[in-house]
Design a protein around this motif. Structure first.
Motif, PDB file in Angstrom:
ATOM      1  N   SER A   1      33.923  33.590  38.408  1.00  0.00           N
ATOM      2  CA  SER A   1      34.959  33.907  38.834  1.00  0.00           C
ATOM      3  C   SER A   1      35.038  35.776  39.425  1.00  0.00           C
ATOM      4  O   SER A   1      35.525  35.840  39.970  1.00  0.00           O
ATOM      5  N   GLU A   2      34.047  36.370  38.405  1.00  0.00           N
ATOM      6  CA  GLU A   2      33.879  38.246  38.349  1.00  0.00           C
ATOM      7  C   GLU A   2      33.671  38.206  40.141  1.00  0.00           C
ATOM      8  O   GLU A   2      34.192  38.851  40.744  1.00  0.00           O
ATOM      9  N   GLU A   3      32.228  36.983  40.725  1.00  0.00           N
ATOM     10  CA  GLU A   3      31.867  37.568  41.499  1.00  0.00           C
ATOM     11  C   GLU A   3      32.177  37.146  42.867  1.00  0.00           C
ATOM     12  O   GLU A   3      32.811  37.357  44.367  1.00  0.00           O
ATOM     13  N   TRP A   4      33.432  35.734  42.555  1.00  0.00           N
ATOM     14  CA  TRP A   4      34.277  35.212  43.792  1.00  0.00           C
ATOM     15  C   TRP A   4      35.414  36.182  44.003  1.00  0.00           C
ATOM     16  O   TRP A   4      35.588  36.421  45.335  1.00  0.00           O
ATOM     17  N   TYR A   5      35.957  37.096  42.965  1.00  0.00           N
ATOM     18  CA  TYR A   5      37.323  38.337  43.676  1.00  0.00           C
ATOM     19  C   TYR A   5      36.440  39.427  43.578  1.00  0.00           C
ATOM     20  O   TYR A   5      36.932  40.203  44.514  1.00  0.00           O
ATOM     21  N   ALA A   6      35.069  39.579  43.446  1.00  0.00           N
ATOM     22  CA  ALA A   6      34.810  41.266  43.643  1.00  0.00           C
ATOM     23  C   ALA A   6      34.349  41.590  45.681  1.00  0.00           C
ATOM     24  O   ALA A   6      33.902  41.858  45.788  1.00  0.00           O
ATOM     25  N   LYS A   7      34.497  40.141  45.797  1.00  0.00           N
ATOM     26  CA  LYS A   7      33.522  39.425  47.535  1.00  0.00           C
ATOM     27  C   LYS A   7      34.003  38.851  47.924  1.00  0.00           C
ATOM     28  O   LYS A   7      35.237  38.274  48.150  1.00  0.00           O
ATOM     29  N   GLU A   8      34.021  39.701  49.199  1.00  0.00           N
ATOM     30  CA  GLU A   8      34.641  38.399  50.741  1.00  0.00           C
ATOM     31  C   GLU A   8      34.196  37.505  51.111  1.00  0.00           C
ATOM     32  O   GLU A   8      32.908  37.386  51.275  1.00  0.00           O
ATOM     33  N   TRP A   9      34.021  35.819  50.937  1.00  0.00           N
ATOM     34  CA  TRP A   9      33.522  34.512  51.852  1.00  0.00           C
ATOM     35  C   TRP A   9      33.761  33.895  53.025  1.00  0.00           C
ATOM     36  O   TRP A   9      33.455  32.560  52.512  1.00  0.00           O
ATOM     37  N   GLY A  10      34.531  34.473  53.447  1.00  0.00           N
ATOM     38  CA  GLY A  10      34.541  34.165  55.133  1.00  0.00           C
ATOM     39  C   GLY A  10      35.264  33.153  54.471  1.00  0.00           C
ATOM     40  O   GLY A  10      36.371  33.161  53.944  1.00  0.00           O
ATOM     41  N   ASN A  11      35.219  31.910  55.041  1.00  0.00           N
ATOM     42  CA  ASN A  11      35.850  30.910  55.671  1.00  0.00           C
ATOM     43  C   ASN A  11      34.839  29.799  54.615  1.00  0.00           C
ATOM     44  O   ASN A  11      34.805  28.556  54.548  1.00  0.00           O
ATOM     45  N   ILE A  12      34.157  29.816  53.794  1.00  0.00           N
ATOM     46  CA  ILE A  12      33.136  29.210  52.836  1.00  0.00           C
ATOM     47  C   ILE A  12      35.185  28.383  51.754  1.00  0.00           C
ATOM     48  O   ILE A  12      35.606  29.596  51.254  1.00  0.00           O
TER      49      ILE A  12
ATOM     50  N   MET B   1      45.290  40.338  47.991  1.00  0.00           N
ATOM     51  CA  MET B   1      44.865  41.378  48.315  1.00  0.00           C
ATOM     52  C   MET B   1      44.588  42.377  48.142  1.00  0.00           C
ATOM     53  O   MET B   1      43.445  43.484  47.810  1.00  0.00           O
ATOM     54  N   MET B   2      44.627  41.986  46.343  1.00  0.00           N
ATOM     55  CA  MET B   2      43.998  43.014  45.345  1.00  0.00           C
ATOM     56  C   MET B   2      42.563  42.686  44.821  1.00  0.00           C
ATOM     57  O   MET B   2      41.777  43.645  44.394  1.00  0.00           O
ATOM     58  N   GLY B   3      42.098  41.243  45.082  1.00  0.00           N
ATOM     59  CA  GLY B   3      40.711  41.239  45.050  1.00  0.00           C
ATOM     60  C   GLY B   3      40.289  40.812  43.588  1.00  0.00           C
ATOM     61  O   GLY B   3      39.502  41.649  42.913  1.00  0.00           O
ATOM     62  N   SER B   4      41.466  40.886  42.425  1.00  0.00           N
ATOM     63  CA  SER B   4      41.213  40.152  41.047  1.00  0.00           C
ATOM     64  C   SER B   4      41.652  39.023  40.975  1.00  0.00           C
ATOM     65  O   SER B   4      42.402  38.729  41.740  1.00  0.00           O
ATOM     66  N   PRO B   5      41.601  38.144  39.870  1.00  0.00           N
ATOM     67  CA  PRO B   5      41.075  37.096  39.520  1.00  0.00           C
ATOM     68  C   PRO B   5      43.136  37.108  38.571  1.00  0.00           C
ATOM     69  O   PRO B   5      43.432  38.176  38.148  1.00  0.00           O
ATOM     70  N   PRO B   6      43.444  36.067  39.049  1.00  0.00           N
ATOM     71  CA  PRO B   6      44.816  36.263  38.460  1.00  0.00           C
ATOM     72  C   PRO B   6      44.775  36.235  36.848  1.00  0.00           C
ATOM     73  O   PRO B   6      44.161  34.960  36.841  1.00  0.00           O
ATOM     74  N   SER B   7      45.957  36.298  36.247  1.00  0.00           N
ATOM     75  CA  SER B   7      46.074  35.854  34.944  1.00  0.00           C
ATOM     76  C   SER B   7      46.431  35.611  34.073  1.00  0.00           C
ATOM     77  O   SER B   7      46.660  34.379  33.518  1.00  0.00           O
ATOM     78  N   THR B   8      48.333  35.102  34.522  1.00  0.00           N
ATOM     79  CA  THR B   8      48.904  33.854  34.060  1.00  0.00           C
ATOM     80  C   THR B   8      49.951  33.855  35.098  1.00  0.00           C
ATOM     81  O   THR B   8      49.738  34.288  36.476  1.00  0.00           O
ATOM     82  N   TYR B   9      50.346  32.194  35.189  1.00  0.00           N
ATOM     83  CA  TYR B   9      50.848  31.713  36.311  1.00  0.00           C
ATOM     84  C   TYR B   9      52.060  30.448  35.818  1.00  0.00           C
ATOM     85  O   TYR B   9      51.846  30.792  34.480  1.00  0.00           O
TER      86      TYR B   9
END
Length: 391
Positions: free
Chosen positions: A221-232, A383-391
């Motif tokens: 999860s940390e890597e997912w939100y730390a980088k851009e992954w294009g259209n993956i 837009m913040m590049g961080s995983p959401p905490s609560t919804y």
């Protein structure tokens, strides 16, 4: 003779007991039927009630008590009949022993998508499970792993060249479809086949499980939100969970022509080199690599071209209305009354123009613990590049 059920979507025979079979319906019930018992009266002990509509049920081909289900919310589960049926005191967790990861994730979106799981099927050994997903691609799982191994697409032609821009290829946005594993005359199923909205059937050769496991990508999860992954597009169980990118089997072994409209179902002969396809047309088409076989002679060549969807016309509008409302004196004028199949094809042409190749992320939104349709205004982007905490 058996318990009644509304709008049955799937029926599956038990692999070891000829008198037993499962049915799954849009009333949210899976019923275990026993031909030895008079079921004219409903039997609550043989009924599993779910909170949403079931779309599929499949008995495991080797394990006596195991079966799989799919539903309109996208949930695909492996269940144990000893925990799913019988007196309430013996039931546990609706019989679920494994839930598969079917939700999709893109880095640019702050929500997941849960495509409807339209149907499911095991291979002959019961080691793999394939899921047909609405607005997405057929997805392959191994039985003991909740995360997908592969998706089957039509990105390339069978010769390996990319499909030209604007040319129709594999899609599943209209009608209820099913897929099947198979390999005529072989000891294991190396092929998977499915119908498509582009008026073809598709057959893919599926790599071995160990190969797919080695090529599948796991992203924290940390890597997912730390980088851009294009259209993956990845699979994830939740917004803060790890992402899994399965192998894309992008080049089909072959495409099966011969239909004028949508192909819904495919069957592969267990011993002979034959495949049959069917769809919204009245006929079933037999496909063979040779002109003759022990069961068919002098087969005609399959057309190499596929009918174009075409633009909407006044004649199409009349056929579409006739298919919707049935015969009407005003609508019959100037039309061939015997051409009922053309009316049906025109109806589904209209549906394809309106709903074909839908974007699953626009149509199906899912956040942790919450499901919404795609009609809400705007698309949320993290837009913040961080995983959401609560919804």
């Amino acid at each position: 003779m058996f318990a009644t059920q509304d709008s049955v979507r799937s029926v599956s025979a038990h692999s070891q007991h000829d008198e037993l079979f499962f049915s799954a319906g849009e009333d949210g019930k899976v019923i275990l039927h026993d031909a030895r018992v008079d079921r004219r009266l409903s039997n609550a002990q043989g009924t599993l009630q779910h909170t949403t509509e079931f779309t599929g049920v499949q008995a495991h081909p080797a394990m006596e008590h195991i079966f799989a289900t799919s539903d309109t919310h996208g949930q695909v589960c492996l269940r144990d009949s000893r925990m799913a049926f019988g007196p309430l005191s013996a039931r546990s967790n609706e019989g679920i022993v494994q839930t598969y990861n079917t939700k999709l994730s893109r880095r640019s979106l702050a929500y997941l998508s849960n495509p409807e799981s339209s149907s499911i099927t095991f291979d002959r050994e019961g080691t793999r499970l394939a899921v047909t997903m609405l607005h997405w691609y057929p997805t392959i799982y191994t039985l003991s792993d909740p995360h997908p191994l592969a998706i089957c697409t039509g990105r390339n032609n069978p010769n390996g060249t990319p499909v030209a821009a604007g040319e129709r290829t594999y899609s599943n946005s209209c009608t209820m479809k099913s897929g099947v594993f198979g390999s005529p005359g072989m000891s294991e199923d190396v092929l998977y086949a499915a119908g498509s909205d582009d008026f073809r059937g598709y057959v893919w050769r599926i790599p071995e499980v160990n190969v797919l496991l080695g090529l599948r990508q796991e992203i924290t999860s940390e890597e997912w939100y730390a980088k851009e992954w294009g259209n993956i597009t990845a699979f994830s169980e939740g917004l803060s969970s790890a992402r899994y990118v399965p192998v894309e089997v992008s080049t089909p072994l072959c495409r099966l022509n011969g239909h004028r409209s949508i192909v819904n179902a495919i069957a592969i002969h267990p011993t002979l080199p034959h495949i049959v396809t069917s769809g919204i047309e009245r006929h079933i088409t037999l496909h063979s690599p040779t002109a003759s076989s022990p069961i068919a002679q002098n087969l005609a060549l399959t057309p190499s071209d596929v009918r174009n969807l075409g633009e909407y016309s006044a004649d199409d509008e009349i056929r579409f209305l006739r298919a919707l409302v049935g015969p009407h004196p005003t609508l019959l004028e100037g039309m061939d009354q015997s051409d009922d199949e053309s009316q049906t094809i025109s109806l589904f042409d209209h549906i394809l123009r309106e709903e074909g190749e839908g974007d699953v992320f626009a149509l199906r939104h899912w956040r942790d613990g919450e499901e919404t349709d795609g009609e809400e205004d705007g698309v949320e982007i993290d837009m913040m590049g961080s995983p959401p905490s609560t919804y």
